[in-house]
Design a protein around this motif. Structure first.
Motif, PDB file in Angstrom:
ATOM      1  N   UNK A  48       0.826  -1.209   0.000  1.00 42.87           N
ATOM      2  CA  UNK A  48       0.000   0.000   0.000  1.00 42.87           C
ATOM      3  C   UNK A  48       0.858   1.257   0.000  1.00 42.87           C
ATOM      4  N   UNK A  49       1.984   1.215   0.705  1.00 46.77           N
ATOM      5  CA  UNK A  49       2.877   2.373   0.732  1.00 46.77           C
ATOM      6  C   UNK A  49       3.461   2.647  -0.649  1.00 46.77           C
ATOM      7  N   UNK A  50       3.842   1.581  -1.340  1.00 52.40           N
ATOM      8  CA  UNK A  50       4.411   1.732  -2.685  1.00 52.40           C
ATOM      9  C   UNK A  50       3.382   2.358  -3.624  1.00 52.40           C
ATOM     10  N   UNK A  51       2.161   1.819  -3.624  1.00 54.47           N
ATOM     11  CA  UNK A  51       1.137   2.288  -4.558  1.00 54.47           C
ATOM     12  C   UNK A  51       0.696   3.704  -4.213  1.00 54.47           C
ATOM     13  N   UNK A  52       0.817   4.079  -2.954  1.00 56.67           N
ATOM     14  CA  UNK A  52       0.476   5.442  -2.565  1.00 56.67           C
ATOM     15  C   UNK A  52       1.545   6.463  -2.903  1.00 56.67           C
ATOM     16  N   UNK A  53       2.805   6.024  -3.016  1.00 62.40           N
ATOM     17  CA  UNK A  53       3.927   6.955  -3.173  1.00 62.40           C
ATOM     18  C   UNK A  53       4.515   7.011  -4.576  1.00 62.40           C
ATOM     19  N   UNK A  54       4.705   5.850  -5.206  1.00 58.41           N
ATOM     20  CA  UNK A  54       5.428   5.807  -6.482  1.00 58.41           C
ATOM     21  C   UNK A  54       4.751   6.607  -7.595  1.00 58.41           C
ATOM     22  N   UNK A  55       3.408   6.554  -7.748  1.00 53.92           N
ATOM     23  CA  UNK A  55       2.796   7.334  -8.830  1.00 53.92           C
ATOM     24  C   UNK A  55       3.116   8.820  -8.776  1.00 53.92           C
ATOM     25  N   UNK A  56       3.197   9.390  -7.559  1.00 52.48           N
ATOM     26  CA  UNK A  56       3.499  10.816  -7.423  1.00 52.48           C
ATOM     27  C   UNK A  56       4.885  11.132  -7.980  1.00 52.48           C
ATOM     28  N   UNK A  57       5.843  10.238  -7.731  1.00 53.66           N
ATOM     29  CA  UNK A  57       7.202  10.470  -8.226  1.00 53.66           C
ATOM     30  C   UNK A  57       7.280  10.282  -9.738  1.00 53.66           C
ATOM     31  N   UNK A  58       6.542   9.307 -10.259  1.00 49.88           N
ATOM     32  CA  UNK A  58       6.525   9.103 -11.708  1.00 49.88           C
ATOM     33  C   UNK A  58       5.913  10.310 -12.417  1.00 49.88           C
ATOM     34  N   UNK A  59       4.902  10.905 -11.792  1.00 43.46           N
ATOM     35  CA  UNK A  59       4.276  12.088 -12.383  1.00 43.46           C
ATOM     36  C   UNK A  59       5.265  13.247 -12.491  1.00 43.46           C
ATOM     37  N   UNK A  60       6.162  13.352 -11.496  1.00 48.36           N
ATOM     38  CA  UNK A  60       7.182  14.400 -11.534  1.00 48.36           C
ATOM     39  C   UNK A  60       8.126  14.217 -12.724  1.00 48.36           C
ATOM     40  N   UNK A  61       8.233  12.970 -13.208  1.00 43.71           N
ATOM     41  CA  UNK A  61       9.104  12.664 -14.348  1.00 43.71           C
ATOM     42  C   UNK A  61       8.355  12.758 -15.672  1.00 43.71           C
ATOM     43  N   UNK A  62       7.101  13.202 -15.611  1.00 43.07           N
ATOM     44  CA  UNK A  62       6.345  13.431 -16.836  1.00 43.07           C
ATOM     45  C   UNK A  62       5.373  12.340 -17.222  1.00 43.07           C
ATOM     46  N   UNK A  63       5.262  11.290 -16.411  1.00 44.52           N
ATOM     47  CA  UNK A  63       4.331  10.202 -16.724  1.00 44.52           C
ATOM     48  C   UNK A  63       2.911  10.584 -16.327  1.00 44.52           C
ATOM     49  N   UNK A  64       1.949   9.971 -17.002  1.00 47.36           N
ATOM     50  CA  UNK A  64       0.525  10.135 -16.707  1.00 47.36           C
ATOM     51  C   UNK A  64       0.093   8.844 -16.011  1.00 47.36           C
ATOM     52  N   UNK A  65      -0.075   8.881 -14.695  1.00 48.59           N
ATOM     53  CA  UNK A  65      -0.231   7.661 -13.902  1.00 48.59           C
ATOM     54  C   UNK A  65      -1.638   7.569 -13.313  1.00 48.59           C
TER      55      UNK A  65
END
Length: 476
Positions: A20-37
């Motif tokens: 749950x921690x991974x799914x709550x945190x990783x998308x935010x960081x990917x978005x900073x790299x330009x991904x649409x998550x």
């Protein structure tokens, strides 16, 4: 790039473990790299009303699951910059907890089918579906068996991440044949079959385009019989598409400078950390003494966490001039062990057999040492949080613990903690002795804390590694 995370839990909506921690945190960081998550989860009955009241229904349709025709609703919620979708079917998900029901095979078969069916109803065509753990393991299977020939789905790639290989979603073959309308060719030893049954997780491993797990060392370990949970030969044969990427921690949630749960906010001030320690001692009824080292365990009280090592030498551990604080719940034998220690040595041990998020933060802030003697540990986040709060870890060299904690070397001055290699109670005991001795040497302790200060356990580096792998897999 459009990325859809398919997982069974995510902070802050529902949590049973580190997934749950991974799914709550990783998308935010990917978005900073330009991904649409985007993230898609079951809509469990335990999701707090503060979130369910904000959800909007964006689609309603019927799903064919074998001979069953079932209602499926898709609700959405925008949270911290990420769109979360929730699969709504009250019969399957309006219950307490996430797992452990007799119809879990059917519940997560419905989930896997609903993820793929929903795409044409919510106007989302991801470049890659990133599936997490066994509950999402049949998505790559269904995509290749039933959907990949259809135009909207033709280009979609899949990634499957193993968060813990021990949990494999093994059920009867006939059930899975029924739910997914799959022929016998999918139930051989090289496809879904395992021990006469069929495994969701094995489906994710065999049918996905690329596999990851949550640390480089765990990726190596699970290719051996000792750690491989009967999947080691499969993983060795597919090692060319297995990647280990260590998890990070959410630096906003776990920040002693801004943490609302702790008594005194700090970063690298040892004196302010000591104030948190003394407040914690006072709260827990331990003698208030800033000189004695406070050793913490914040963990599930289960066999995986190496607690039988503690059981083997508990009298010797309790003879050390140190205090202990335990927070967690789990197997009754370990709960009883710590309750006995606390009642027998109330001046040395505080056993908190419960889940308390605020107290967890206070223990990270107030402890000097953080013990994780795990039998195996795919990644672990406790050791990284501990270092973020300048609590020095004592770990066994396995999985993500080996990748994130470097044993202190007095000759070179390098290292961020203490470790032992063999799963042996006396090796652990001597490592605890060494750590306590180093705590009493102010210069050595300062050197270790200065090394920890230089480490970055945020998601930034890991998110970049995932992005590179998404691009490689999809060609986008």
């Amino acid at each position: 790039m459009k990325i859809l995370f398919a997982a069974s839990e995510a902070v802050p909506f529902i949590k049973t473990g580190g997934l749950a921690d991974v799914i709550g945190s990783l998308p935010k960081e990917l978005a900073k790299l330009g991904a649409d998550v985007y993230v898609i989860l079951p809509k469990y009955g335990d999701i707090p009303s503060q979130y369910t009241e904000q959800m909007e229904t964006v689609a309603e349709f019927q799903i064919e699951l074998g001979w069953r025709t079932l209602y499926c609703g898709i609700q959405s919620l925008r949270y911290e910059g990420t769109t979360f979708y929730f699969i709504d079917n009250e019969f399957y998900y309006r219950r307490q907890g996430c797992y452990g029901y007799g119809d879990d095979a059917e519940r997560f078969a419905f989930y896997c089918k609903a993820v793929l069916e929903s795409l044409q109803h919510i106007d989302l065509l991801p470049d890659i579906i990133h599936c997490h753990d066994w509950q999402a393991g049949m998505i790559p299977v269904l995509l290749k068996a039933h959907y990949s020939w259809q135009e909207p789905y033709r280009h979609i790639k899949t990634m499957f991440t193993i968060h813990n290989l021990k949990y494999q979603g093994v059920f009867g073959k006939e059930q899975l044949k029924d739910f997914f309308s799959l022929g016998d060719e999918h139930f051989t030893g090289t496809a879904l079959e395992i021990h006469g049954g069929a495994s969701f997780l094995k489906g994710g491993l065999n049918y996905s385009d690329v596999m990851t797990t949550v640390s480089p060392s765990y990726a190596e370990e699970i290719q051996t019989p000792y750690y491989g949970e009967n999947m080691d030969s499969l993983l060795r044969s597919q090692s060319h598409r297995l990647h280990g990427i260590v998890n990070g921690i959410d630096y906003q949630e776990w920040d002693p400078m801004t943490d609302v749960h702790i008594e005194v906010n700090y970063r690298d001030s040892f004196s302010k950390k000591l104030q948190n320690k003394m407040k914690l001692q006072e709260r827990l009824g331990l003698p208030v003494n800033k000189q004695v080292p406070l050793i913490a365990l914040v963990t599930r009280l289960v066999d995986q966490k190496g607690l039988d090592l503690i059981d083997g030498v508990i009298h010797q551990l309790l003879s050390i001039d140190a205090q202990w604080v335990i927070l967690g719940t789990g197997e009754s034998k370990f709960e009883q062990m710590f309750r006995w220690a606390a009642s027998s040595f109330p001046e040395k041990v505080s056993a908190n057999i419960l889940f308390d998020e605020a107290l967890a933060h206070q223990i990270y802030a107030g402890s000097d040492l953080f013990l994780m003697p795990s039998k195996f540990e795919p990644c672990g986040i406790g050791q990284m949080i501990a270092m973020r709060y300048r609590s020095v870890p004592i770990v066994r060299e396995t999985g993500g613990l080996r990748d994130t904690v470097q044993a202190y070397n007095e000759e070179t001055g390098e290292g961020t903690g203490f470790s032992f290699a063999y799963y042996n109670a006396h090796d652990m005991l001597h490592t605890v002795y060494r750590a306590v001795a180093y705590y009493q040497d102010a210069d050595l302790w300062t050197a270790i804390l200065n090394n920890i200060k230089k480490k970055d356990f945020s998601w930034r580096k890991s998110a970049s590694a995932y992005m590179a792998l998404y691009e490689q897999t999809t060609g986008v």
